[in-house]
Design a protein around this motif. Structure first.
Motif, PDB file in Angstrom:
ATOM      1  N   UNK A  18       0.847  -1.207   0.000  1.00  0.00           N
ATOM      2  CA  UNK A  18       0.000   0.000   0.000  1.00  0.00           C
ATOM      3  C   UNK A  18       0.879   1.252   0.000  1.00  0.00           C
ATOM      4  N   UNK A  19       1.930   1.250   0.808  1.00  0.00           N
ATOM      5  CA  UNK A  19       2.855   2.382   0.817  1.00  0.00           C
ATOM      6  C   UNK A  19       3.435   2.611  -0.579  1.00  0.00           C
ATOM      7  N   UNK A  20       3.829   1.543  -1.221  1.00  0.00           N
ATOM      8  CA  UNK A  20       4.419   1.650  -2.557  1.00  0.00           C
ATOM      9  C   UNK A  20       3.391   2.187  -3.557  1.00  0.00           C
ATOM     10  N   UNK A  21       2.154   1.732  -3.429  1.00  0.00           N
ATOM     11  CA  UNK A  21       1.071   2.215  -4.296  1.00  0.00           C
ATOM     12  C   UNK A  21       0.860   3.717  -4.105  1.00  0.00           C
ATOM     13  N   UNK A  22       1.067   4.194  -2.872  1.00  0.00           N
ATOM     14  CA  UNK A  22       0.938   5.615  -2.577  1.00  0.00           C
ATOM     15  C   UNK A  22       2.128   6.429  -3.093  1.00  0.00           C
ATOM     16  N   UNK A  23       3.168   5.733  -3.540  1.00  0.00           N
ATOM     17  CA  UNK A  23       4.339   6.418  -4.076  1.00  0.00           C
ATOM     18  C   UNK A  23       5.466   6.626  -3.083  1.00  0.00           C
ATOM     19  N   UNK A  24       5.371   6.006  -1.916  1.00  0.00           N
ATOM     20  CA  UNK A  24       6.423   6.150  -0.912  1.00  0.00           C
ATOM     21  C   UNK A  24       7.680   5.395  -1.317  1.00  0.00           C
ATOM     22  N   UNK A  25       8.815   6.010  -1.063  1.00  0.00           N
ATOM     23  CA  UNK A  25      10.111   5.342  -1.199  1.00  0.00           C
ATOM     24  C   UNK A  25      10.359   4.556   0.084  1.00  0.00           C
ATOM     25  N   UNK A  26      11.284   3.595   0.021  1.00  0.00           N
ATOM     26  CA  UNK A  26      11.590   2.809   1.217  1.00  0.00           C
ATOM     27  C   UNK A  26      12.050   3.692   2.374  1.00  0.00           C
ATOM     28  N   UNK A  27      12.775   4.765   2.080  1.00  0.00           N
ATOM     29  CA  UNK A  27      13.220   5.679   3.134  1.00  0.00           C
ATOM     30  C   UNK A  27      12.029   6.373   3.800  1.00  0.00           C
ATOM     31  N   UNK A  28      10.987   6.677   3.021  1.00  0.00           N
ATOM     32  CA  UNK A  28       9.760   7.277   3.586  1.00  0.00           C
ATOM     33  C   UNK A  28       9.080   6.293   4.529  1.00  0.00           C
ATOM     34  N   UNK A  29       9.003   5.045   4.099  1.00  0.00           N
ATOM     35  CA  UNK A  29       8.361   4.004   4.913  1.00  0.00           C
ATOM     36  C   UNK A  29       9.119   3.829   6.218  1.00  0.00           C
ATOM     37  N   UNK A  30      10.432   3.805   6.130  1.00  0.00           N
ATOM     38  CA  UNK A  30      11.258   3.660   7.328  1.00  0.00           C
ATOM     39  C   UNK A  30      11.032   4.828   8.291  1.00  0.00           C
ATOM     40  N   UNK A  31      10.917   6.029   7.749  1.00  0.00           N
ATOM     41  CA  UNK A  31      10.676   7.212   8.572  1.00  0.00           C
ATOM     42  C   UNK A  31       9.321   7.127   9.282  1.00  0.00           C
ATOM     43  N   UNK A  32       8.301   6.674   8.568  1.00  0.00           N
ATOM     44  CA  UNK A  32       6.969   6.520   9.164  1.00  0.00           C
ATOM     45  C   UNK A  32       7.003   5.487  10.281  1.00  0.00           C
ATOM     46  N   UNK A  33       7.694   4.382  10.051  1.00  0.00           N
ATOM     47  CA  UNK A  33       7.813   3.346  11.089  1.00  0.00           C
ATOM     48  C   UNK A  33       8.560   3.891  12.300  1.00  0.00           C
ATOM     49  N   UNK A  34       9.617   4.654  12.066  1.00  0.00           N
ATOM     50  CA  UNK A  34      10.386   5.231  13.184  1.00  0.00           C
ATOM     51  C   UNK A  34       9.543   6.214  13.988  1.00  0.00           C
ATOM     52  N   UNK A  35       8.678   6.951  13.295  1.00  0.00           N
ATOM     53  CA  UNK A  35       7.842   7.940  13.979  1.00  0.00           C
ATOM     54  C   UNK A  35       6.707   7.290  14.762  1.00  0.00           C
ATOM     55  N   UNK A  36       6.022   6.311  14.176  1.00  0.00           N
ATOM     56  CA  UNK A  36       4.804   5.761  14.757  1.00  0.00           C
ATOM     57  C   UNK A  36       4.968   4.398  15.413  1.00  0.00           C
ATOM     58  N   UNK A  37       6.041   3.695  15.103  1.00  0.00           N
ATOM     59  CA  UNK A  37       6.233   2.344  15.627  1.00  0.00           C
ATOM     60  C   UNK A  37       5.632   1.318  14.685  1.00  0.00           C
ATOM     61  N   UNK A  38       6.300   0.196  14.576  1.00  0.00           N
ATOM     62  CA  UNK A  38       5.894  -0.843  13.628  1.00  0.00           C
ATOM     63  C   UNK A  38       4.486  -1.365  13.901  1.00  0.00           C
ATOM     64  N   UNK A  39       4.170  -1.629  15.158  1.00  0.00           N
ATOM     65  CA  UNK A  39       2.853  -2.165  15.497  1.00  0.00           C
ATOM     66  C   UNK A  39       1.742  -1.204  15.085  1.00  0.00           C
ATOM     67  N   UNK A  40       1.935   0.086  15.371  1.00  0.00           N
ATOM     68  CA  UNK A  40       0.921   1.085  15.012  1.00  0.00           C
ATOM     69  C   UNK A  40       0.800   1.249  13.500  1.00  0.00           C
ATOM     70  N   UNK A  41       1.915   1.180  12.800  1.00  0.00           N
ATOM     71  CA  UNK A  41       1.877   1.279  11.342  1.00  0.00           C
ATOM     72  C   UNK A  41       1.108   0.095  10.766  1.00  0.00           C
ATOM     73  N   UNK A  42       1.350  -1.089  11.297  1.00  0.00           N
ATOM     74  CA  UNK A  42       0.608  -2.263  10.820  1.00  0.00           C
ATOM     75  C   UNK A  42      -0.884  -2.126  11.089  1.00  0.00           C
ATOM     76  N   UNK A  43      -1.247  -1.562  12.253  1.00  0.00           N
ATOM     77  CA  UNK A  43      -2.661  -1.371  12.585  1.00  0.00           C
ATOM     78  C   UNK A  43      -3.278  -0.225  11.797  1.00  0.00           C
TER      79      UNK A  43
END
Length: 129
Positions: A18-43
């Protein structure tokens, strides 16, 4: 970080795609995970302290784009087993009467204090003057 590394860390594949479909780069995804936490990102949602008041509510994480609205995130949280205060149990003068407030003794007390604060513009009839 690569697709394989995200999967090893526990990011759900559908979330990554879904992130990739939105146009996010892997670095963007990593930043989102760092900000919100993996569990919250999955939810796709998190428990948020509303405006620093101590009142806790469910909100969709906008960067994750998992839900159309906070209401949809609240429904998912309920399915996940998070207890939510029924709207009819919120104080009568509460200016934020909607489903999404976490149902704990501490949160109910925070909401009560918020409503009792005489400086609170909306909860104390000031907006009706």
């Amino acid at each position: 970080m690569s697709y394989a590394e995200f999967m090893k860390k526990g990011l759900e594949e559908n979330r990554y795609l879904h992130f990739k479909k939105l146009g996010y780069e892997d670095s963007d995804i990593e930043e989102i995970i760092n900000e919100w936490g993996l569990e919250n990102v999955n939810k796709g949602y998190d428990v948020i302290n509303f405006d620093g008041t101590g009142m806790l509510q469910i909100e969709a994480i906008g960067d994750v784009d998992a839900f159309e609205s906070d209401d949809d995130a609240v429904e998912a949280a309920i399915v996940d087993g998070i207890k939510i205060i029924p709207v009819y149990e919120l104080p009568d003068n509460f200016d934020r009467k909607y489903l999404g407030w976490i149902d704990t003794v501490e949160n109910r007390e925070s909401i009560k204090k918020y409503c009792m604060n005489r400086k609170n513009y909306y909860c104390n009839g000031n907006s009706l003057k």
